[in-house]
Write a protein that holds these residues in place. Structure first.
Motif, mmCIF file in Angstrom:
data_model
loop_
_atom_site.group_PDB
_atom_site.id
_atom_site.type_symbol
_atom_site.label_atom_id
_atom_site.label_comp_id
_atom_site.label_asym_id
_atom_site.label_seq_id
_atom_site.Cartn_x
_atom_site.Cartn_y
_atom_site.Cartn_z
ATOM 1 N N MET A 1 0.826 -1.191 0.000
ATOM 2 C CA MET A 1 0.000 0.000 0.000
ATOM 3 C C MET A 1 0.876 1.263 0.000
ATOM 4 O O MET A 1 0.593 2.189 -0.733
ATOM 5 N N ILE A 2 1.907 1.276 0.830
ATOM 6 C CA ILE A 2 2.786 2.446 0.906
ATOM 7 C C ILE A 2 3.550 2.618 -0.402
ATOM 8 O O ILE A 2 3.701 3.734 -0.902
ATOM 9 N N VAL A 3 4.021 1.511 -0.965
ATOM 10 C CA VAL A 3 4.787 1.577 -2.222
ATOM 11 C C VAL A 3 3.906 2.127 -3.332
ATOM 12 O O VAL A 3 4.349 2.954 -4.140
ATOM 13 N N LYS A 4 2.650 1.686 -3.377
ATOM 14 C CA LYS A 4 1.721 2.168 -4.393
ATOM 15 C C LYS A 4 1.492 3.671 -4.237
ATOM 16 O O LYS A 4 1.494 4.410 -5.225
ATOM 17 N N SER A 5 1.327 4.132 -3.000
ATOM 18 C CA SER A 5 1.127 5.561 -2.738
ATOM 19 C C SER A 5 2.358 6.359 -3.136
ATOM 20 O O SER A 5 2.243 7.439 -3.737
ATOM 21 N N LEU A 6 3.530 5.851 -2.803
ATOM 22 C CA LEU A 6 4.769 6.549 -3.180
ATOM 23 C C LEU A 6 4.936 6.594 -4.692
ATOM 24 O O LEU A 6 5.402 7.598 -5.245
ATOM 25 N N PHE A 7 4.548 5.517 -5.368
ATOM 26 C CA PHE A 7 4.628 5.488 -6.827
ATOM 27 C C PHE A 7 3.754 6.585 -7.427
ATOM 28 O O PHE A 7 4.188 7.347 -8.288
ATOM 29 N N TRP A 8 2.507 6.695 -6.967
ATOM 30 C CA TRP A 8 1.602 7.711 -7.506
ATOM 31 C C TRP A 8 2.063 9.124 -7.147
ATOM 32 O O TRP A 8 1.909 10.056 -7.950
ATOM 33 N N PHE A 9 2.629 9.266 -5.971
ATOM 34 C CA PHE A 9 3.166 10.571 -5.565
ATOM 35 C C PHE A 9 4.309 10.987 -6.486
ATOM 36 O O PHE A 9 4.348 12.107 -6.995
ATOM 37 N N ALA A 10 5.250 10.060 -6.727
ATOM 38 C CA ALA A 10 6.386 10.342 -7.612
ATOM 39 C C ALA A 10 5.909 10.599 -9.037
ATOM 40 O O ALA A 10 6.422 11.495 -9.724
ATOM 41 N N LEU A 11 4.923 9.833 -9.492
ATOM 42 C CA LEU A 11 4.378 10.033 -10.832
ATOM 43 C C LEU A 11 3.720 11.409 -10.942
ATOM 44 O O LEU A 11 3.866 12.097 -11.961
ATOM 45 N N GLY A 12 3.027 11.848 -9.896
ATOM 46 C CA GLY A 12 2.409 13.174 -9.891
ATOM 47 C C GLY A 12 3.437 14.290 -9.945
ATOM 48 O O GLY A 12 3.266 15.279 -10.663
ATOM 49 N N ILE A 13 4.517 14.118 -9.203
ATOM 50 C CA ILE A 13 5.584 15.129 -9.233
ATOM 51 C C ILE A 13 6.211 15.193 -10.620
ATOM 52 O O ILE A 13 6.419 16.284 -11.171
ATOM 53 N N ALA A 14 6.521 14.026 -11.183
ATOM 54 C CA ALA A 14 7.117 13.993 -12.518
ATOM 55 C C ALA A 14 6.162 14.605 -13.542
ATOM 56 O O ALA A 14 6.586 15.383 -14.413
ATOM 57 N N GLY A 15 4.873 14.282 -13.444
ATOM 58 C CA GLY A 15 3.891 14.856 -14.361
ATOM 59 C C GLY A 15 3.804 16.364 -14.219
ATOM 60 O O GLY A 15 3.665 17.085 -15.210
ATOM 61 N N GLY A 16 3.910 16.844 -12.998
ATOM 62 C CA GLY A 16 3.892 18.290 -12.774
ATOM 63 C C GLY A 16 5.078 18.990 -13.402
ATOM 64 O O GLY A 16 4.945 20.061 -13.999
ATOM 65 N N PHE A 17 6.254 18.377 -13.300
ATOM 66 C CA PHE A 17 7.438 18.960 -13.932
ATOM 67 C C PHE A 17 7.300 18.977 -15.451
ATOM 68 O O PHE A 17 7.651 19.968 -16.111
#
Length: 95
Positions: A1-17
């Motif tokens: 669950m934590i890994v999935k949340s971190l993945f989406w968080f990192a993907l959101g940051i990358a998408g924002g950049f």
């Protein structure tokens, strides 16, 4: 669950950049980002000013409290000294 949340968080940051990079290529996007940066700067300046005003006000309250406490200690000291002197006088007069 934590890994999935971190993945989406990192993907959101990358998408924002990526989105910011694409918006920055367009002159209208540059203007939009400049306005956003200006508003964020104004907001942080207002927050900083409010923080410093509150800090000054609290510092004044603390200084006043210190003065009152020091005055109370001085008066208590004087009262104790007067009581000791009276007790000493009363003890010497009964002898």
């Amino acid at each position: 669950m934590i890994v999935k949340s971190l993945f989406w968080f990192a993907l959101g940051i990358a998408g924002g950049f990526v989105a910011a990079h694409l918006v920055n290529k367009d002159p209208r996007g540059q203007e939009l980002l400049a306005q956003l940066d200006s508003r964020i700067g104004e907001f942080t300046d207002h927050m900083s000013d409010a923080y410093h005003q509150q800090e000054t006000r609290l510092s004044e309250i603390i200084d006043d409290a210190k003065g009152v406490a020091a005055s109370a200690v001085d008066r208590a000291s004087e009262a104790i000294g007067d009581a000791a002197a009276s007790a000493k006088t009363a003890a010497s007069s009964t002898d």
